[in-house]
Motif scaffolding. Structure first.
Motif, PDB file in Angstrom:
ATOM      1  N   PRO A 188       2.403 -68.940  33.733  1.00  0.00           N
ATOM      2  CA  PRO A 188       3.585 -69.272  34.538  1.00  0.00           C
ATOM      3  C   PRO A 188       4.840 -68.493  34.137  1.00  0.00           C
ATOM      4  CG  PRO A 188       2.732 -71.202  33.393  1.00  0.00           C
ATOM      5  CD  PRO A 188       1.897 -70.065  32.968  1.00  0.00           C
ATOM      6  N   TYR A 238       1.509 -73.380  37.523  1.00  0.00           N
ATOM      7  CA  TYR A 238       0.660 -73.347  36.329  1.00  0.00           C
ATOM      8  C   TYR A 238      -0.794 -73.430  36.807  1.00  0.00           C
ATOM      9  CZ  TYR A 238      -0.227 -74.164  31.334  1.00  0.00           C
ATOM     10  OH  TYR A 238      -0.623 -74.067  30.027  1.00  0.00           O
ATOM     11  N   GLN A 254     -10.053 -76.816  31.545  1.00  0.00           N
ATOM     12  CA  GLN A 254      -9.287 -77.791  30.783  1.00  0.00           C
ATOM     13  C   GLN A 254      -9.792 -79.152  31.233  1.00  0.00           C
ATOM     14  OE1 GLN A 254      -6.565 -77.374  28.889  1.00  0.00           O
ATOM     15  NE2 GLN A 254      -6.307 -75.197  29.186  1.00  0.00           N
ATOM     16  N   PRO A 255      -9.596 -80.191  30.428  1.00  0.00           N
ATOM     17  CA  PRO A 255      -9.904 -81.515  30.980  1.00  0.00           C
ATOM     18  C   PRO A 255      -9.222 -81.742  32.337  1.00  0.00           C
ATOM     19  CG  PRO A 255      -9.489 -81.703  28.647  1.00  0.00           C
ATOM     20  CD  PRO A 255      -9.250 -80.257  29.006  1.00  0.00           C
ATOM     21  N   ALA A 256      -8.024 -81.173  32.512  1.00  0.00           N
ATOM     22  CA  ALA A 256      -7.311 -81.375  33.768  1.00  0.00           C
ATOM     23  C   ALA A 256      -8.040 -80.778  34.961  1.00  0.00           C
ATOM     24  CB  ALA A 256      -5.913 -80.770  33.674  1.00  0.00           C
ATOM     25  N   PRO A 267       5.762 -75.339  28.200  1.00  0.00           N
ATOM     26  CA  PRO A 267       5.100 -75.516  29.500  1.00  0.00           C
ATOM     27  C   PRO A 267       3.702 -74.900  29.537  1.00  0.00           C
ATOM     28  CG  PRO A 267       7.284 -74.537  29.772  1.00  0.00           C
ATOM     29  CD  PRO A 267       7.003 -74.569  28.315  1.00  0.00           C
ATOM     30  N   GLU A 268       3.446 -73.935  28.674  1.00  0.00           N
ATOM     31  CA  GLU A 268       2.130 -73.279  28.685  1.00  0.00           C
ATOM     32  C   GLU A 268       1.238 -73.752  27.548  1.00  0.00           C
ATOM     33  OE1 GLU A 268       1.982 -68.999  29.620  1.00  0.00           O
ATOM     34  OE2 GLU A 268       4.125 -69.196  29.940  1.00  0.00           O
ATOM     35  N   ILE A 269       1.521 -74.924  27.036  1.00  0.00           N
ATOM     36  CA  ILE A 269       0.814 -75.383  25.839  1.00  0.00           C
ATOM     37  C   ILE A 269      -0.705 -75.469  26.048  1.00  0.00           C
ATOM     38  CG2 ILE A 269       0.982 -77.882  26.291  1.00  0.00           C
ATOM     39  CD1 ILE A 269       1.895 -77.963  23.203  1.00  0.00           C
ATOM     40  N   PHE A 270      -1.142 -75.654  27.302  1.00  0.00           N
ATOM     41  CA  PHE A 270      -2.576 -75.825  27.551  1.00  0.00           C
ATOM     42  C   PHE A 270      -3.347 -74.511  27.545  1.00  0.00           C
ATOM     43  CE2 PHE A 270      -0.548 -79.519  29.449  1.00  0.00           C
ATOM     44  CZ  PHE A 270      -1.235 -80.526  28.789  1.00  0.00           C
ATOM     45  N   GLU A 309      -9.579 -86.216  30.638  1.00  0.00           N
ATOM     46  CA  GLU A 309      -9.190 -85.817  31.987  1.00  0.00           C
ATOM     47  C   GLU A 309      -7.949 -86.557  32.436  1.00  0.00           C
ATOM     48  OE1 GLU A 309     -13.573 -85.440  33.784  1.00  0.00           O
ATOM     49  OE2 GLU A 309     -12.002 -85.536  35.287  1.00  0.00           O
ATOM     50  N   GLN A 350      -4.704 -85.445  30.421  1.00  0.00           N
ATOM     51  CA  GLN A 350      -4.030 -84.222  30.887  1.00  0.00           C
ATOM     52  C   GLN A 350      -3.385 -84.429  32.243  1.00  0.00           C
ATOM     53  OE1 GLN A 350      -6.160 -80.546  30.861  1.00  0.00           O
ATOM     54  NE2 GLN A 350      -5.832 -80.274  28.677  1.00  0.00           N
ATOM     55  N   ALA A 351      -4.043 -85.175  33.110  1.00  0.00           N
ATOM     56  CA  ALA A 351      -3.470 -85.421  34.436  1.00  0.00           C
ATOM     57  C   ALA A 351      -2.128 -86.130  34.297  1.00  0.00           C
ATOM     58  CB  ALA A 351      -4.430 -86.247  35.281  1.00  0.00           C
ATOM     59  N   LEU A 359       0.486 -83.634  32.770  1.00  0.00           N
ATOM     60  CA  LEU A 359       0.868 -82.605  33.735  1.00  0.00           C
ATOM     61  C   LEU A 359       1.571 -83.200  34.952  1.00  0.00           C
ATOM     62  CD1 LEU A 359      -2.390 -80.528  33.502  1.00  0.00           C
ATOM     63  CD2 LEU A 359      -0.119 -79.619  33.086  1.00  0.00           C
TER      64      LEU A 359
END
Lengths: 308, 518
Positions: free
Chosen positions: A142, A160, A250-252, B270-273, B472, B475-476, B479
């Motif tokens: 990003p 992102y 990612q888990p997301a 913001p880009e930690i993932f 899951e 993170q949701a 984010l």
């Protein structure tokens, strides 16, 4: 008795005469036996409570327990769907592109330009998956990624991408095409090289345009190759390159990215459940077998081209 | 054949010796056997395998009469894979050691691949007996479900792992104090974000960052939540004898709500993932990162390496800010016992000699050898303490790498000595450790459980899926794609359906068996 003897005699004479051919065949046959047929013996662990120390023989039978476990798990069902969706989409978008590329290369007259362009599109194939993942992560970052800088330049908010489930599939399939399309075009170029030049010569005499020659000569002549490649691709439909997924997800994004192989990978990591993984692999193979049989039958029926 | 009769003879001799009342000479001599005995060992780690030429191995052979011959290969860097191949081959050496031992020996030991050690230690290993008698929790932690120990672990020394770090030069520049509680930390992060502490005129500072996003989750501790009870991520923890998981607690829910807010406000990277393990290097060297939670030794090292590049750079450890209930907790610490070590296989014909050999490394002399290398070559004794030689301390090669290359500090079963590390820690690390020592912020660790076959089945069946779901949702929420308060009840209900209560049940029963009921 005599019939059998004469048949054996014929076979021995035949092998003696053609031994070079059999010798050339041997490595492939040995490879198949060692790495594909022999491991099939081990498939039985899908129905066993397997321990590496007790070995295949020493482990006890549990019937279909592992299959019940798998199909009782929503995440496995979701992984099957994801696998099918990702593979079908990459087949839909990824399959025609190498053909198009090959057709375009075929039409290029300037040899230097052709070779340079070909080398450039082949190149990503030789880059390791880890590097590809690094390139993708950087490109979609990003803050500094080229894609988001473009979006910002257009006056949009940066996205992102790699944490958004809806973006995972396009990114994964797109990077797959970018990596493999060039290399995949080689087989079609080879097929085109095999087209009888006299066909083109007579077409030129008859005043055909290049466009007409492509549609009426090139494509029909490479159609068997295209169909064979398609059948093979369908057979591999359930085999999604999971290394790239593991590096990118990612888990997301599990909801769209988690495929059978990554699911198995995570399950296997916790508790080394080889038996469960074997059960999932067996299921995978059975589905792939049905798919390839179907594709082959359809192709045989409509075009008389088939794998066997 | 000759070897076999020889070893048989030794066994008989040792057997006779062991029947005589205790060892009168156990402490005076380190000789395990008078006739040289060679044992085969499969010792694999990610970076190296056991080397017969290690100076430490040669020294140990000289002192004990037992030498080890390695059979492990570097064909794979994955120790679990190397282990699996070894077990599947069925051809076991005398000793198996290195990485990923605990779970493996505790599964295959009771199945008959490894020798149970309790009795051997009791009868033949006075130094280890002394250690395990004094540390029953460690003994409980490494025992299998049948109550037997199947391996001798590597026991790290030194309590501190990670700590909170802040750019103290930025604080000075903005005339701020080191944050004492969570509200002050919030204000400092906002100031780092808005007031341009790096002075480049751009709002490019990243107030809070981590090398892995999982580490960032520890922020929930400030809202009295928990993430992991051990060195492993997303692990269980024990609260007053009750096994729990952090991700179902009220504090966690509260913490995640705030993390999501911080993330949205761009206080967290913001880009930690996706930034990955290079993020600390990048964010510190570009003068962008403000606060982090990371390892003492490597993080304080940036004070030295950044001194030239960023004038005035100062990154110091600060005490964990008070949580909303006023507690100061550092959730992470070094584990007191590793899954690494070594074990005796069922194929070993000389278990008594082997356990005595293992015991050598628990003697004062053996422990020094395993920690500091060779006297006169690597260290000298000064006032009764081993002190590294100047040429070792000033070498370009890091001390731990120098030690590995001669076979010291490798994960055999031994007790690490923190004095080894202290001698080469930089002053910033020592200062930070002193601060944490003074405040006593560490909390007890969960050292894991050993399941019996039934429990393992339940755990394997449900846990991977349930944990997956937890991550899951986690993170949701962070984010911002869904809301933790709205989802919470459905989340807990879904975990119930996924068998989470069954997982907790088997964790609890295994825990009670192993550590005793509270």
């Amino acid at each position: 008795m005599n019939v059998i003897q004469s048949k054996i005699g014929w076979f021995i004479r035949h092998v003696r005469r053609e031994w070079q051919l059999y010798l050339m065949l041997a490595p492939t046959v040995i490879w198949f036996i060692l790495f594909l047929y022999k491991p099939m013996y081990g498939l039985q662990i899908a129905f066993k409570d397997y321990s590496i120390f007790r070995g295949i023989e020493g482990s006890s039978w549990v019937g279909f327990e592992h299959f019940y476990t798998l199909f009782g798990n929503d995440q496995f069902i979701r992984a099957i769907w994801n696998t099918l969706i990702i593979s079908s989409l990459s087949l839909l978008f990824g399959f025609p592109i190498p053909i198009l590329l090959a057709l375009m290369f075929n039409e290029i007259l300037n040899q230097t330009f052709k070779r340079t362009a070909q080398t450039i599109v082949y190149l990503p194939h030789f880059i390791s998956t880890v590097i590809i993942a690094g390139i993708v992560i950087t490109a979609f970052s990003p803050s500094s990624g080229i894609v988001n800088q473009f979006l910002v330049w257009l006056g949009m908010e940066p996205i992102y991408f790699l944490t958004k489930p809806e973006w995972f599939r396009p990114i994964f399939i797109g990077s797959g095409i970018w990596q493999e399309a060039g290399f995949g075009s080689i087989v079609f170029l080879a097929a085109m090289a095999g087209v009888n030049p006299s066909l083109y010569e007579s077409a030129v005499v008859d005043g055909a345009s290049r466009w007409q020659m492509m549609w009426k000569i090139t494509i029909p002549c490479i159609l068997p190759t295209i169909l064979i490649m398609l059948i093979i691709r369908i057979g591999n439909l359930l085999e999604v390159g999971f290394e790239l997924i593991i590096l990118l997800y990612q888990p997301a994004t599990y909801s769209t990215a988690d495929v059978i192989s990554t699911f198995i990978y995570r399950q296997g990591l916790i508790g080394a459940q080889y038996d469960l993984a074997a059960a999932a692999g067996l299921f995978n193979a059975v589905v792939a077998f049905i798919l390839v049989m179907t594709a082959n039958t359809i192709s045989k029926h409509y075009s008389r081209t088939s794998l066997w | 054949m000759r070897l076999k009769t020889l070893s048989l003879a030794i066994m008989v001799a040792a057997g006779l010796a062991s029947t005589t009342p205790v060892f009168a000479d156990a402490h005076s001599s380190t000789k395990v056997t008078d006739k040289p005995l060679e044992l085969s060992i499969h010792f694999h780690t990610k970076k190296y395998v056991y080397d017969d030429d290690w100076l430490v191995e040669k020294e140990a052979a000289k002192r004990t009469g037992v030498s080890l011959k390695n059979i492990a290969s570097m064909a794979t860097t994955n120790s679990q894979e190397a282990f699996n191949l070894l077990i599947a081959s069925g051809d076991l050496p005398d000793i198996v050691g290195g990485a990923s031992m605990k779970e493996n020996v505790n599964q295959y030991g009771p199945e008959g691949a490894f020798a149970p050690l309790n009795d051997l230690i009791e009868k033949h290993a006075p130094n280890m007996k002394e250690y395990f008698d004094a540390n029953p929790a460690i003994k409980a932690a490494i025992s299998a479900a049948d109550g037997q120990m199947y391996y001798i672990p590597y026991l790290p020394d030194g309590k501190y792992g990670r700590a909170y770090f802040i750019r103290t030069d930025w604080l000075k520049k903005l005339k701020l104090e080191v944050p004492n509680n969570i509200d002050e930390l919030y204000e400092v992060l906002v100031a780092f974000r808005d007031l341009d502490p790096n002075g480049n005129g751009k709002k490019d500072e990243i107030p809070y960052f981590n090398r892995n996003w999982e580490e960032m989750l520890r922020l929930v501790v400030f809202w009295d939540g928990r993430t992991s009870g051990s060195d492993t991520r997303h692990d269980f923890h024990v609260h007053e004898g009750e096994v729990r998981h952090g991700y179902v607690g009220e504090g966690y829910k509260n913490g995640i709500r705030h993390i999501a807010k911080w993330y949205k406000e761009k206080l967290i990277d913001p880009e930690i993932f996706t930034r990955g393990s290079r993020s600390r290097e990048y964010l510190l060297s570009e003068d962008l990162g403000g606060v982090t939670h990371d390892w003492f030794a490597s993080t304080t090292g940036y004070n030295v390496s950044m001194a030239k590049k960023v004038p005035g750079f100062e990154l110091k450890a600060f005490a964990p800010p008070e949580s909303i209930s006023g507690k100061r907790i550092e959730e992470h610490r070094r584990t007191p016992v590793k899954p690494e070590g070594w074990a005796i296989t069922a194929a070993n014909k000389n278990p008594i000699e082997t356990i005595k050999y293992f015991d050598f490394y628990f003697s004062e002399e053996g422990r020094r050898l395993a920690n500091f290398g060779i006297e006169g070559t690597h260290y000298d004794m000064v006032d009764g303490n081993p002190i590294f030689k100047p040429e070792v301390l000033t070498s370009d090669k890091p001390i731990n790498a120098q030690m590995w290359s001669v076979g010291a500090q490798v994960p055999r079963g031994f007790r690490q000595d923190y004095a080894y590390e202290k001698q080469w820690s930089n002053k910033f690390a020592l200062e930070g450790i002193a601060l944490y020592d003074q405040g006593d912020y560490l909390i007890p660790q969960f050292l894991g459980v050993a399941f019996n076959a039934e429990e393992k089945k339940v755990f394997d069946k449900y846990w991977a899926t349930a944990q997956n779901y937890m991550l899951e949702k986690q993170q949701a929420w962070i984010l911002g794609s869904s809301d933790v308060d709205k989802d919470w009840d459905a989340y807990i209900a879904q975990l119930d359906r996924m068998g989470y209560p069954k997982v907790i049940e088997v964790m609890q029963s295994a825990h009670d068996r192993q550590y005793g009921k509270k």
